[in-house]
Write an enzyme that holds these catalytic residues in place. Structure first.
Site, PDB file in Angstrom:
ATOM      1  N   SER A 187       0.824  -1.213   0.000  1.00 32.24           N
ATOM      2  CA  SER A 187       0.000   0.000   0.000  1.00 32.24           C
ATOM      3  C   SER A 187       0.861   1.266   0.000  1.00 32.24           C
ATOM      4  O   SER A 187       1.848   1.363   0.738  1.00 32.24           O
ATOM      5  CB  SER A 187      -0.895  -0.010   1.250  1.00 32.24           C
ATOM      6  OG  SER A 187      -1.680   1.140   1.291  1.00 32.24           O
TER       7      SER A 187
ATOM      8  N   LYS B  67      -3.338   2.218  -2.288  1.00 36.34           N
ATOM      9  CA  LYS B  67      -3.062   3.246  -1.281  1.00 36.34           C
ATOM     10  C   LYS B  67      -4.203   3.266  -0.257  1.00 36.34           C
ATOM     11  O   LYS B  67      -5.376   3.143  -0.642  1.00 36.34           O
ATOM     12  CB  LYS B  67      -2.962   4.614  -2.002  1.00 36.34           C
ATOM     13  CG  LYS B  67      -2.814   5.816  -1.087  1.00 36.34           C
ATOM     14  CD  LYS B  67      -1.429   5.912  -0.510  1.00 36.34           C
ATOM     15  CE  LYS B  67      -1.349   6.960   0.603  1.00 36.34           C
ATOM     16  NZ  LYS B  67      -0.059   6.884   1.325  1.00 36.34           N
TER      17      LYS B  67
ATOM     18  N   GLY C 278       1.273  11.031   5.356  1.00 38.71           N
ATOM     19  CA  GLY C 278       0.020  11.340   6.051  1.00 38.71           C
ATOM     20  C   GLY C 278      -1.208  10.850   5.295  1.00 38.71           C
ATOM     21  O   GLY C 278      -2.272  11.483   5.303  1.00 38.71           O
TER      22      GLY C 278
ATOM     23  N   LYS D 254      -3.018  -4.502   9.530  1.00 37.20           N
ATOM     24  CA  LYS D 254      -1.580  -4.352   9.251  1.00 37.20           C
ATOM     25  C   LYS D 254      -0.892  -3.850  10.514  1.00 37.20           C
ATOM     26  O   LYS D 254      -1.155  -2.733  10.975  1.00 37.20           O
ATOM     27  CB  LYS D 254      -1.394  -3.374   8.098  1.00 37.20           C
ATOM     28  CG  LYS D 254       0.039  -3.218   7.656  1.00 37.20           C
ATOM     29  CD  LYS D 254       0.073  -2.448   6.365  1.00 37.20           C
ATOM     30  CE  LYS D 254       1.455  -2.154   5.878  1.00 37.20           C
ATOM     31  NZ  LYS D 254       1.424  -1.312   4.675  1.00 37.20           N
TER      32      LYS D 254
ATOM     33  N   THR E 169       8.890  -0.108  -1.045  1.00 39.50           N
ATOM     34  CA  THR E 169       9.816   0.946  -1.454  1.00 39.50           C
ATOM     35  C   THR E 169      10.576   0.601  -2.743  1.00 39.50           C
ATOM     36  O   THR E 169      10.879   1.484  -3.547  1.00 39.50           O
ATOM     37  CB  THR E 169      10.798   1.221  -0.287  1.00 39.50           C
ATOM     38  OG1 THR E 169      10.009   1.639   0.834  1.00 39.50           O
ATOM     39  CG2 THR E 169      11.806   2.294  -0.606  1.00 39.50           C
TER      40      THR E 169
ATOM     41  N   GLY F  30      12.190   0.229   3.310  1.00 39.47           N
ATOM     42  CA  GLY F  30      13.316  -0.154   2.442  1.00 39.47           C
ATOM     43  C   GLY F  30      14.196  -1.196   3.105  1.00 39.47           C
ATOM     44  O   GLY F  30      13.897  -1.692   4.203  1.00 39.47           O
TER      45      GLY F  30
ATOM     46  N   CYS G 183      -2.639   4.502  12.202  1.00 39.68           N
ATOM     47  CA  CYS G 183      -3.191   5.856  12.077  1.00 39.68           C
ATOM     48  C   CYS G 183      -3.378   6.400  13.484  1.00 39.68           C
ATOM     49  O   CYS G 183      -3.693   5.637  14.403  1.00 39.68           O
ATOM     50  CB  CYS G 183      -4.589   5.822  11.465  1.00 39.68           C
ATOM     51  SG  CYS G 183      -4.680   5.097   9.858  1.00 39.68           S
TER      52      CYS G 183
ATOM     53  N   GLY H 224      11.074  -4.017   3.289  1.00 41.17           N
ATOM     54  CA  GLY H 224      12.433  -4.082   2.759  1.00 41.17           C
ATOM     55  C   GLY H 224      12.687  -5.100   1.675  1.00 41.17           C
ATOM     56  O   GLY H 224      13.839  -5.440   1.402  1.00 41.17           O
TER      57      GLY H 224
ATOM     58  N   ASN I   8       4.287  -2.650   8.999  1.00 41.37           N
ATOM     59  CA  ASN I   8       4.271  -1.277   8.494  1.00 41.37           C
ATOM     60  C   ASN I   8       5.636  -0.647   8.806  1.00 41.37           C
ATOM     61  O   ASN I   8       6.534  -1.335   9.290  1.00 41.37           O
ATOM     62  CB  ASN I   8       3.115  -0.498   9.139  1.00 41.37           C
ATOM     63  CG  ASN I   8       2.531   0.533   8.181  1.00 41.37           C
ATOM     64  OD1 ASN I   8       3.290   1.194   7.467  1.00 41.37           O
ATOM     65  ND2 ASN I   8       1.224   0.669   8.150  1.00 41.37           N
TER      66      ASN I   8
HETATM   67  C1  FMN Z   1       5.796   6.485   0.380  1.00 37.10           C
HETATM   68  C2  FMN Z   1       5.125   5.424   1.183  1.00 37.10           C
HETATM   69  C3  FMN Z   1       3.752   5.485   1.387  1.00 37.10           C
HETATM   70  C4  FMN Z   1       3.100   4.508   2.130  1.00 37.10           C
HETATM   71  N1  FMN Z   1       1.754   4.576   2.316  1.00 37.10           N
HETATM   72  C5  FMN Z   1       1.099   3.599   3.010  1.00 37.10           C
HETATM   73  C6  FMN Z   1      -0.303   3.611   3.154  1.00 37.10           C
HETATM   74  O1  FMN Z   1      -1.018   4.463   2.627  1.00 37.10           O
HETATM   75  N2  FMN Z   1      -0.873   2.613   3.878  1.00 37.10           N
HETATM   76  C7  FMN Z   1      -0.152   1.609   4.465  1.00 37.10           C
HETATM   77  O2  FMN Z   1      -0.724   0.726   5.103  1.00 37.10           O
HETATM   78  N3  FMN Z   1       1.199   1.559   4.319  1.00 37.10           N
HETATM   79  C8  FMN Z   1       1.825   2.522   3.615  1.00 37.10           C
HETATM   80  N4  FMN Z   1       3.188   2.464   3.454  1.00 37.10           N
HETATM   81  C9  FMN Z   1       3.938   1.332   4.044  1.00 37.10           C
HETATM   82  C10 FMN Z   1       4.194   0.230   3.006  1.00 37.10           C
HETATM   83  O3  FMN Z   1       2.991  -0.295   2.511  1.00 37.10           O
HETATM   84  C11 FMN Z   1       5.027  -0.924   3.594  1.00 37.10           C
HETATM   85  O4  FMN Z   1       4.285  -1.606   4.550  1.00 37.10           O
HETATM   86  C12 FMN Z   1       6.317  -0.450   4.253  1.00 37.10           C
HETATM   87  O5  FMN Z   1       6.892   0.606   3.523  1.00 37.10           O
HETATM   88  C13 FMN Z   1       7.346  -1.564   4.406  1.00 37.10           C
HETATM   89  O6  FMN Z   1       7.666  -2.145   3.158  1.00 37.10           O
HETATM   90  P1  FMN Z   1       8.930  -1.638   2.244  1.00 37.10           P
HETATM   91  O7  FMN Z   1      10.102  -1.531   3.149  1.00 37.10           O
HETATM   92  O8  FMN Z   1       9.058  -2.679   1.200  1.00 37.10           O
HETATM   93  O9  FMN Z   1       8.523  -0.314   1.685  1.00 37.10           O
HETATM   94  C14 FMN Z   1       3.846   3.432   2.704  1.00 37.10           C
HETATM   95  C15 FMN Z   1       5.239   3.380   2.485  1.00 37.10           C
HETATM   96  C16 FMN Z   1       5.878   4.337   1.732  1.00 37.10           C
HETATM   97  C17 FMN Z   1       7.351   4.232   1.519  1.00 37.10           C
END
Ligand code: FMN
Length: 325
Positions: A38, A62, A89, A184, A286, A236, A148, A264, A211
């Protein structure tokens, strides 16, 4: 096998494979275990110019709220060693936009859609869930973003309290009736198992984890925080070991519960670690910003690993880490 064989760098795309990567997460059948996380793939429109989104295990869109949210002031993203910090946000166009514009488009493209819902009060979560029940035909599952601020509890995150987690999950589950829900979880807690247990007792069908990890960076020249919101969520490669530990801990405590592992993932090896730790499916986040084809490459790398290791069924890999004791 050398790990670099599973790398997803653009110079080394994995070869096509015939391995069967289908998985079943509760009542949700996925073509393969690789979803996009997301907030990192929008509603799939931009990504669809790079990949065939029907080939993904699924798209977790999203997070959406009852009304459109503008998000936090800028700057709201910065790079960090092996990761990024964001405080967007939950900027989004609201659940009605999703139901009228995004969902029909995604379904027409044959994508598997996981809706992610958010809110600042239990009632807001419920109203979004109500709208999805009545107007969201075709949604495969709902991820509940409980990271949230809870306006009714001094802005503490829902995900940081077993009680608030249970309240949201019970109410959303009741509103949705049949659709599967995956709360989540946030890694920023003392006892992840306690929160997981609260969510499961409240009726969660599975769990998504993790998250982002709360962090902060400072510009030493200006002495200002690098994010306007001061703190942000770290994501990441830097958070991958935390995600693997979290998935392993929760799978060990609740082995029957389907988990969507995320945090990550940049390579097939990263994804496989989460699957071996106990995730039924995984989500690439990411890494999509670095390479919009990342999820497809991860998927190809998993299939290649299966083929090379004589694994014919994905289920053989879930939770198959060899941990003594
Ligand atoms: C720019 C950005 C926006 C994100 N927006 C949301 C969101 O709207 N809802 C949510 O549950 N997680 C959100 N996340 C978290 C990601 O879905 C994910 O759970 C988290 O980044 C860990 O995975 P990653 O390290 O592969 O990014 C967001 C992450 C990033 C980097």
């Amino acid at each position: 096998m050398a790990l670099e064989d599973l790398s997803i760098g653009p110079k080394r795309p994995a070869a096509a494979s015939t391995a069967d990567t289908k998985v079943t997460a509760g009542r949700m059948e996925l073509k393969n275990p690789v979803l996009v996380a997301s907030g990192t793939f929008g509603s799939g429109r931009e990504g669809s110019s790079f990949i065939d989104i029907s080939k993904l295990g699924g798209i977790i869109v999203k997070s959406m709220t009852l009304q459109p949210w503008k998000g936090k002031p800028t700057p709201r993203m910065c790079e960090t060693p092996s990761g990024m910090l964001n405080a967007i946000g939950i900027q989004n166009k609201g659940v009605d936009h999703f139901l009228q514009e995004d969902l029909p488009w995604l379904l027409k493209k044959n994508a598997t859609v996981v809706a992610s819902i958010a809110g600042n009060t239990v009632e807001e979560f419920v109203r979004v869930a109500d709208k999805i029940r009545t107007g969201g035909r075709g949604v495969a599952a709902v991820e509940i973003n409980i990271s949230c601020p809870n306006l009714e509890d001094r802005n503490n995150m829902f995900a940081h309290s077993p009680k608030a987690t249970a309240e949201v999950v019970t109410s959303v589950k009741e509103a949705l009736k049949k659709t599967m829900v995956f709360p989540k979880l946030s890694p920023n807690v003392t006892s992840l198992s306690e929160i997981a247990e609260a969510a499961l007792n409240a009726g969660a069908d599975g769990l998504s984890l993790i998250n982002t990890v709360v962090g902060m960076q400072i510009d030493t020249q200006t002495r200002l925080p690098k994010l306007a919101g001061t703190y942000g969520g770290l994501s990441g490669p830097a958070v991958h070991p935390i995600a693997v530990r979290a998935v392993h801990e929760i799978h060990r405590a609740f082995p029957e519960v389907p988990l969507i592992g995320q945090g990550g993932i940049a390579t097939a090896d990263d994804a496989l670690q989460l699957i071996l730790a106990g995730a039924t499916a995984i989500a690439v986040g990411t890494a999509n910003f670095v390479d919009p084809m990342a999820a497809m490459k991860v998927q190809q790398g998993i299939a290649l690993y299966m083929e090379r290791n004589g694994v014919t069924d994905m289920e053989e890999l879930i939770g198959a880490v060899k941990v003594e004791g």
